[in-house]
Design an enzyme around this catalytic site. Structure first.
Site, short mmCIF file in Angstrom:
data_model
loop_
_atom_site.label_atom_id
_atom_site.label_comp_id
_atom_site.label_asym_id
_atom_site.label_seq_id
_atom_site.Cartn_x
_atom_site.Cartn_y
_atom_site.Cartn_z
N ILE A 118 -14.67 -130.74 -27.73
CA ILE A 118 -15.82 -130.60 -26.85
C ILE A 118 -15.78 -131.70 -25.79
O ILE A 118 -16.33 -131.55 -24.72
CB ILE A 118 -17.17 -130.68 -27.60
CG1 ILE A 118 -17.32 -131.98 -28.40
CG2 ILE A 118 -17.32 -129.50 -28.53
CD1 ILE A 118 -18.74 -132.24 -28.89
N ASP A 119 -15.13 -132.80 -26.11
CA ASP A 119 -15.20 -134.00 -25.27
C ASP A 119 -14.33 -133.93 -24.02
O ASP A 119 -14.51 -134.73 -23.11
CB ASP A 119 -14.80 -135.23 -26.08
CG ASP A 119 -15.82 -135.55 -27.17
OD1 ASP A 119 -17.01 -135.24 -26.96
OD2 ASP A 119 -15.42 -136.07 -28.21
N GLY B 59 -13.75 -132.63 -35.74
CA GLY B 59 -14.99 -131.86 -35.59
C GLY B 59 -14.77 -130.56 -34.85
O GLY B 59 -13.86 -130.46 -34.02
N ASN C 277 -7.29 -135.65 -29.83
CA ASN C 277 -6.26 -136.69 -29.72
C ASN C 277 -5.65 -137.07 -31.07
O ASN C 277 -4.43 -137.21 -31.19
CB ASN C 277 -6.85 -137.92 -29.03
CG ASN C 277 -6.95 -137.73 -27.53
OD1 ASN C 277 -5.98 -137.34 -26.89
ND2 ASN C 277 -8.12 -137.96 -26.96
N MET D 294 -23.46 -135.67 -26.17
CA MET D 294 -22.32 -136.16 -26.95
C MET D 294 -21.18 -136.62 -26.03
O MET D 294 -21.13 -136.25 -24.86
CB MET D 294 -21.85 -135.10 -27.93
CG MET D 294 -22.83 -134.88 -29.08
SD MET D 294 -22.23 -133.68 -30.31
CE MET D 294 -21.57 -134.78 -31.57
N GLY D 295 -20.25 -137.36 -26.61
CA GLY D 295 -19.13 -137.89 -25.86
C GLY D 295 -19.27 -139.40 -25.76
O GLY D 295 -19.88 -139.89 -24.82
N ARG D 296 -18.73 -140.12 -26.75
CA ARG D 296 -19.01 -141.56 -26.82
C ARG D 296 -18.21 -142.36 -25.78
O ARG D 296 -18.70 -143.33 -25.22
CB ARG D 296 -18.71 -142.07 -28.24
CG ARG D 296 -19.31 -143.42 -28.54
CD ARG D 296 -19.52 -143.67 -30.02
NE ARG D 296 -20.61 -142.90 -30.57
CZ ARG D 296 -21.91 -143.18 -30.41
NH1 ARG D 296 -22.29 -144.22 -29.71
NH2 ARG D 296 -22.83 -142.41 -30.96
#
EC number: 2.7.1.90
Lengths: 398, 398
Positions: free
Chosen positions: A134-135, A12, A107, A178-180
């Site tokens: 973004i994470d 993404g 990653n 966001m950011g699971r």
């Protein structure tokens, strides 16, 4: 002899992914050693299909717009490469005289990066990864390009929501971020605050088990005190047993679809406390916003692209560009880029450390705020609040 | 003799509600006739509690920041006034030497406005309403302050989401827009488009019954053609029988809580079509964003505030400020403010007319776009798309 560069985007996008591509092209032009910078059109599968577009053909005014274009201008994919795919690559690179391969991503892409490097063992092809997410969950770097902008977006958006909720303070507003698996973005909501009482009033990260009872207690107390309450909640909140607080609503092949944490928590507040509540889920708006791009993040993304090509030209391979924060006596922000062996990065998810989360698990610490502040480059807008002025003079809110 | 002004804010805020307040204060200063402009602190109930703050005491540089402060600086409420409450008002106004009462809000507030006026019958107190709503659902005016900014927000946000989805075109993205009964905001998403194929690809308003079969047909066709599909959907979509497509999840007193339409439609796409889907719900972010305020909207909001006081000073009462669009030969946008009797406005919800919706009910017409364009003042940002360039030269997308 002709030497070319190939940039591949994976996963993404971020608000500054194209800025890293711009950095590569600028560096290639300045080096005088590169004939073509190819963009792989549509992610890693484009390598196999040889969908390469020379980006050096475009005039500078076109390229400059990469700095303010969200998404990825060359396209990305989530295509899973096979061993056979990797084995074919060296020949394709040779055919196109590609000497420098720069996969850009998170990653998963760094894993790909390592595998391309292994497939190219024994050739003079050099593979350098450009971090992007973004994470902010990539290991062995102070932070990653893309994070600062998503942090700024959330902080400024929560500040605006705070002003909105304060003006009609009859409800609880849950902002889902966001950011699971990692709470870096959610945590950045804290940067919305300028003074005591400012939104967000509660912050919940996926690094800590989410306890509904404590959440409801905290919301009730703050609602009675303030009227309007703003909560920042990660989309990936989990229970003590590690299960998501909102069970998956659907599974299909490798994909799992979760329900919205924000909507779930708002409903919980309504049902259990009888307080009005709503949820906002800006979602991918937060990684695509150009007005809320962090200027620091954008410049660093360009630098990451430049550093990747310079490192490759300098002979490095099997590494990823990293950011190293310098200790500074006056507390000012200083950073220099470096490189780290790709094996140290691959498939390892970096979480928010304990020292950045408060004891109760409903806020972040000052240490986090100091760390994040220079990256997000938040513009505080000095909102006017006559209500507050009035009640401060009255001494006590009715 | 001392003459004062009272401004009251009702209901939810907009991005330019404070700009109308600024307009009132400016006009009061210029008139030379007004001693104090009072803000009612916390909405209509503040009248009864005499929570009045003089806003003319603040320096110009403070007041100017009202133009870029979201929410309401004086506070709002949804307090339901009783007949007895109205009856008490003339005495309170007399005590504070308030001659000009300017309630600012949507349909509900205009109803209040009419009732205050009736309560003040036989006095020299003049009551003029200032329209305010993101929803644009107030009758007898071309549009209302607040709408242009929410329209700009949605259009630019959908343009950015379009760039994001296009770069990794493997899913359907539903963007839920505010406006439960009127689709004005949702419709404005169409302004995101610059050329054929641009997002949003489908637009659904609450004015037309929502047919799931047709929706799924349209999504499937567009997904096969484009890969990534962006859908703008109103939070208030209804079935043929008038019931909301997502049933209320909870009722409590006068409040009804609906499930999220965006999440519902995303799940429908996943389950019925087996296509990846997600939803974004910027919600109140869209009425609080200062970077995406429409400059036209902000200026018109100031004008609405000015016009309200000027009309009251000129002897009018029981009216609301309206905007009249002028016919112009060259197609340029021209508008002048006017006033309309409050009885013509009260409690009537203006919907998007049939001529602004296409036949299939999955898009808006050019007529709507022409009408909306000058209000939203969208800044197109010229995104770069090398993918598109590549496939155009190839002739056909793989």
């Amino acid at each position: 002899m002709e030497k070319n560069v190939l940039v591949i985007h994976g996963g993404g996008p971020t608000a500054v992914l194209n800025a890293s591509l711009y950095g590569v092209i600028q560096s290639a032009k300045e080096s005088g050693e590169i004939s073509h910078v190819y963009g792989a059109i549509g992610g890693s599968e484009a390598i196999l299909k040889e969908r390469f577009l020379d980006l050096m053909q475009f005039p500078e005014e076109t390229l400059k717009r990469l700095l303010t274009t969200p998404g990825t201008a060359i396209g990305s994919s989530r295509y899973a490469l096979s061993e056979e795919d990797y084995a074919r690559m060296p020949e394709i690179f040779a055919k196109w005289k590609i000497k420098y391969v720069l996969p850009t991503g998170g990653n998963g892409t760094m894993d790909t990066c390592g595998k391309i490097r292994r497939a190219c063992e024994g050739t003079d092809i050099r593979v350098v990864g450009i971090p992007k997410t973004i994470d902010n969950d990539i290991a062995v770097t102070d932070h990653t390009p893309g994070y600062g902008s998503s942090a700024r977006y959330l902080a400024e958006t929560v500040a605006e929501i705070g002003a909105d909720v304060k003006s009609l303070p009859i409800h609880v507003c849950i902002v889902e971020a966001m950011g699971r698996n990692a709470g870096w973005i959610t945590a950045a909501s804290a940067l919305a605050r300028e003074k005591k009482g400012d939104a967000p009033h509660l912050i919940y990260l996926p690094e800590r088990p989410f306890r509904e009872e404590e959440f409801l207690e905290d919301v009730k107390r703050l609602y009675e005190e303030l009227g309007g309450v703003v909560v920042a909640a990660s989309e990936g909140l989990k229970k003590e047993n590690g299960e998501p607080i909102v069970p998956p609503i659907f599974r299909s092949g490798r994909s799992v679809y979760y329900g919205d944490v924000g909507a779930y928590l708002a409903e919980l507040v309504i049902r259990k406390l009888g307080i009005k509540a709503r949820s906002e889920k800006p979602g991918i708006c937060g990684r695509a916003s150009i007005p809320l791009q962090s200027a620091v993040d954008r410049e660093e993304a360009v630098l990451a692209g430049r550093t990747a090509l310079e490192s490759a030209l300098g002979g490095q391979t099997g590494v990823m560009v990293s950011f190293v924060r310098e200790a500074s006596e006056d507390g000012s922000y200083r950073m220099h880029p470096g490189t780290v062996p790709i094996e140290e990065v691959m498939m390892y998810e970096r979480k928010v450390p304990e020292s950045y989360i408060n004891e109760r698990g409903n806020d972040v610490t000052e240490e986090f705020v100091s760390w994040c502040k220079p990256l997000a480059d938040v513009h505080h807008r000095e909102f006017i609040d006559f209500q507050e002025y009035y009640w401060e003079r009255k001494g006590k809110r009715e």
